[in-house]
Design an enzyme around this catalytic site. Sequence first.
Site, mmCIF file in Angstrom:
data_model
loop_
_atom_site.group_PDB
_atom_site.id
_atom_site.type_symbol
_atom_site.label_atom_id
_atom_site.label_comp_id
_atom_site.label_asym_id
_atom_site.label_seq_id
_atom_site.Cartn_x
_atom_site.Cartn_y
_atom_site.Cartn_z
ATOM 1 N N GLU A 124 9.630 2.635 10.781
ATOM 2 C CA GLU A 124 10.628 3.660 10.480
ATOM 3 C C GLU A 124 9.891 4.990 10.451
ATOM 4 O OE1 GLU A 124 13.839 4.935 10.519
ATOM 5 O OE2 GLU A 124 13.913 2.779 10.120
ATOM 6 N N CYS A 155 13.576 11.563 5.920
ATOM 7 C CA CYS A 155 13.668 11.240 7.357
ATOM 8 C C CYS A 155 15.062 11.562 7.850
ATOM 9 C CB CYS A 155 13.454 9.770 7.659
ATOM 10 S SG CYS A 155 12.347 8.946 6.607
ATOM 11 N N LYS A 166 0.877 -1.172 0.000
ATOM 12 C CA LYS A 166 0.000 0.000 0.000
ATOM 13 C C LYS A 166 0.918 1.227 0.000
ATOM 14 C CE LYS A 166 -1.949 3.054 2.129
ATOM 15 N NZ LYS A 166 -1.830 4.523 1.816
ATOM 16 N N GLU A 193 9.526 17.577 14.408
ATOM 17 C CA GLU A 193 9.836 17.339 12.997
ATOM 18 C C GLU A 193 8.981 18.253 12.123
ATOM 19 O OE1 GLU A 193 8.745 13.540 11.091
ATOM 20 O OE2 GLU A 193 10.810 13.464 10.355
HETATM 21 C C1 UN1 Z 1 14.153 8.440 3.987
HETATM 22 O O1 UN1 Z 1 14.218 9.657 4.077
HETATM 23 O O2 UN1 Z 1 13.148 7.822 4.350
HETATM 24 O O3 UN1 Z 1 20.075 8.373 3.541
HETATM 25 C C2 UN1 Z 1 15.217 7.596 3.390
HETATM 26 C C3 UN1 Z 1 19.292 8.946 2.773
HETATM 27 C C4 UN1 Z 1 18.614 8.126 1.707
HETATM 28 C C5 UN1 Z 1 17.405 7.459 2.232
HETATM 29 C C6 UN1 Z 1 16.468 8.327 3.015
HETATM 30 N N1 UN1 Z 1 19.532 7.153 1.214
HETATM 31 O O4 UN1 Z 1 19.044 10.124 2.864
#
Ligand code: UN1
Length: 490
Positions: A248, A282, A174, A379
């Site tokens: 995550e 992230c 999804k 965030e």
């Molecule tokens: C994400 O933001 O969920 O290290 C992943 C990084 C990328 C992956 C980010 N290779 O910024």
Amino acid sequence: MVEQVKNYIAGRWVDSQSGERFNSINPATEEVLAFAPDSNSQDIEAAVQAAKAAFKEWRLVPAPRRGEILYRVAQILEQRKEALSSVMTQEMGKVLTEARGDVQEAIDMAYFMGGEGRRMHGYTAPVEMPNKFGMALREPVGVVGLITPWNFPVAVPSWKMLPSLVAGNAVIWKPSEETPYTAAEFVKVFEEAGLPAGVLNLVTGAGAVGGALVQHPGVRVISFTGSTETGTKVYTSAAALGKKVALEMGGKNAIIVMDDANLELAVQAITWSAYGTTGQRCTATSRLIVQRGVASQVIEALAAKAETLKVGYGIENGVEVGPLVNQKALDKVEKYVAIGRDEGARVAFGGARAEGRGYFYQPTLFADVSRDMRIAREEIFGPVLSVIAVDSLEAAIEVNNEVIYGLSSSIFTENVNAAFRAIRDLSTGIVYINHGTTGAEIQFPFGGTRGTGNGMREAGQTALDSFTEWKSIYVDYSGQLQRAQIDNRE
Ligand code: UN1
């Protein structure tokens, strides 16, 4: 031309049983790019039945053969890289060079996990009785449910799908409702690579359909990447059903700059970590913890650099920062910039929407931020960087570690002792030395401590932990009733 996306269930492209659909909007132009099925729990039911049936055979396909399909996925992705990247840029806004990097992560992961088809190590160990053999091996879990975000619409799903598939699971995916078109184009690659029908199923829609996936008793594992708010709900409801969950979630990543750092290098790295992907990673840097002696110099250099960044439609040559993904994300950034101003932080650069159509916001730099302000703790997921000045390495590490998230951190220093102390004491899942907080490679574990996750990791061989169960096997070739069977051990 508006693309009509469909679900992919049991190897067929189908509409939702709801008969409903939703729009996918290009965030740079605000035009409708695609329609996709607004699926419901009946679609999830159909996908689970398809996945269950396919799992029966897929688990028996030798892992090296499963790995070979992944190699084909990698090769087709290489051919499609440009086309897929372009769809991604149009659908979620990241600039074309970053979209290419996103697809490349999936290519890397497909080769890496393809290789697991011939590794996927278990182990043997000595056993206590004579003429007896012991070993432990990984087994697939069954049907796995994947819920993924829009910010890495190919890379992040690939981190989940590829280990799931090589391990012999069947998958229901999804994707975010922001990126159904990119998702369908990605699934077509697996179809072309010869993945048997039902092994990978795509069901598009909003949160409710993700909820149906989490709730379905036939789905034994949920792997989720997204907001802390949704992830916590997923965790709670899956726990009640005894499911394995990998999460995550959010980040509030910091770069520490010591006064002995190579400042030119640091300023470049901070710029790309903070404003690359419009701050919507992230792993993005949203705090700069700088030693007081160099603070004003670094702030000046960052503001000067931010001014040179070309903000615009990521499909165009030379554009460096794209739009935010949607109106809601733009509103959230505006809200936090207002909060920062109210809290008494000083806008050193940016601080406003960009003119015209599209969800654009200027790269923004806040100086005079104190560690307890909301902009230093929450965030924002946008191009907003908050600078906090500190006196020492110890204080920098303390500030880094005091937020609720623990994904990525970084330190710029030329002092090897400071670097190693930072490695030891920064309490994040990823630590960089003299490098920004983004750019994780697929062969190492990816994930965070504290509020970022639940202790699981993606990528690397650790990725298999989410999608396999261990089976321990004892083979007794003594031909006798050995003591261990009677009283275990004397
Ligand atoms: C994400 O933001 O969920 O290290 C992943 C990084 C990328 C992956 C980010 N290779 O910024």
